[in-house]
Design a protein around this motif. Sequence first.
Motif, PDB file in Angstrom:
ATOM      1  N   GLU A  57       0.845  -1.190   0.000  1.00  0.00           N
ATOM      2  CA  GLU A  57       0.000   0.000   0.000  1.00  0.00           C
ATOM      3  C   GLU A  57       0.879   1.238   0.000  1.00  0.00           C
ATOM      4  O   GLU A  57       1.789   1.367   0.817  1.00  0.00           O
ATOM      5  N   LEU A  58       0.604   2.134  -0.938  1.00  0.00           N
ATOM      6  CA  LEU A  58       1.330   3.390  -1.051  1.00  0.00           C
ATOM      7  C   LEU A  58       0.381   4.539  -0.769  1.00  0.00           C
ATOM      8  O   LEU A  58      -0.803   4.462  -1.067  1.00  0.00           O
ATOM      9  N   GLU A  59       0.928   5.606  -0.196  1.00  0.00           N
ATOM     10  CA  GLU A  59       0.149   6.755   0.215  1.00  0.00           C
ATOM     11  C   GLU A  59       0.170   7.839  -0.872  1.00  0.00           C
ATOM     12  O   GLU A  59       1.240   8.205  -1.371  1.00  0.00           O
ATOM     13  N   THR A 107      -4.184   6.550  -2.655  1.00  0.00           N
ATOM     14  CA  THR A 107      -3.719   5.624  -1.627  1.00  0.00           C
ATOM     15  C   THR A 107      -4.411   4.284  -1.851  1.00  0.00           C
ATOM     16  O   THR A 107      -5.638   4.198  -1.812  1.00  0.00           O
ATOM     17  N   TYR A 113       8.340   8.569  -2.960  1.00  0.00           N
ATOM     18  CA  TYR A 113       9.067   7.328  -2.682  1.00  0.00           C
ATOM     19  C   TYR A 113      10.315   7.285  -3.548  1.00  0.00           C
ATOM     20  O   TYR A 113      10.346   7.859  -4.637  1.00  0.00           O
ATOM     21  N   THR A 116       5.569   9.291  -7.081  1.00  0.00           N
ATOM     22  CA  THR A 116       4.414   9.466  -6.203  1.00  0.00           C
ATOM     23  C   THR A 116       3.234   8.759  -6.855  1.00  0.00           C
ATOM     24  O   THR A 116       3.280   8.426  -8.042  1.00  0.00           O
ATOM     25  N   TYR A 139      -0.455  -1.369  -4.587  1.00  0.00           N
ATOM     26  CA  TYR A 139       0.142  -1.411  -5.920  1.00  0.00           C
ATOM     27  C   TYR A 139       1.070  -2.611  -5.998  1.00  0.00           C
ATOM     28  O   TYR A 139       1.632  -3.037  -4.989  1.00  0.00           O
TER      29      TYR A 139
END
Length: 91
Positions: free
Chosen positions: A16-18, A56, A23, A52, A59
């Motif tokens: 999970e990415l915000e 959210t 990053y 980025t 992925y």
Amino acid sequence: MCKDAIVFFNKPQGIELEAGKTYRFCTCGRSEDGLFCDDSHEGTSCEPKEFTVDKTKAYQLCRCKSSDNLPFCSGNHSYYADSDVGKKIKF
């Protein structure tokens, strides 16, 4: 793609990415987790890929380092066998 990259693993990893967070994706295959840069690329021609996401959610991130859509998986990991892990990427 980095010419010094090695295959970290031959399957992607879901994470999970915000949204809006920056990053630093590992492009060399030498970082400890195979996903995010920890500066293990030093001494190679590789540099981390900053990115980025807009939403959210989870992925699929590339760990073979040869995706056509880094840092996201494009399915190219299917070209690598278990014996290819730790070796230079093929393409």
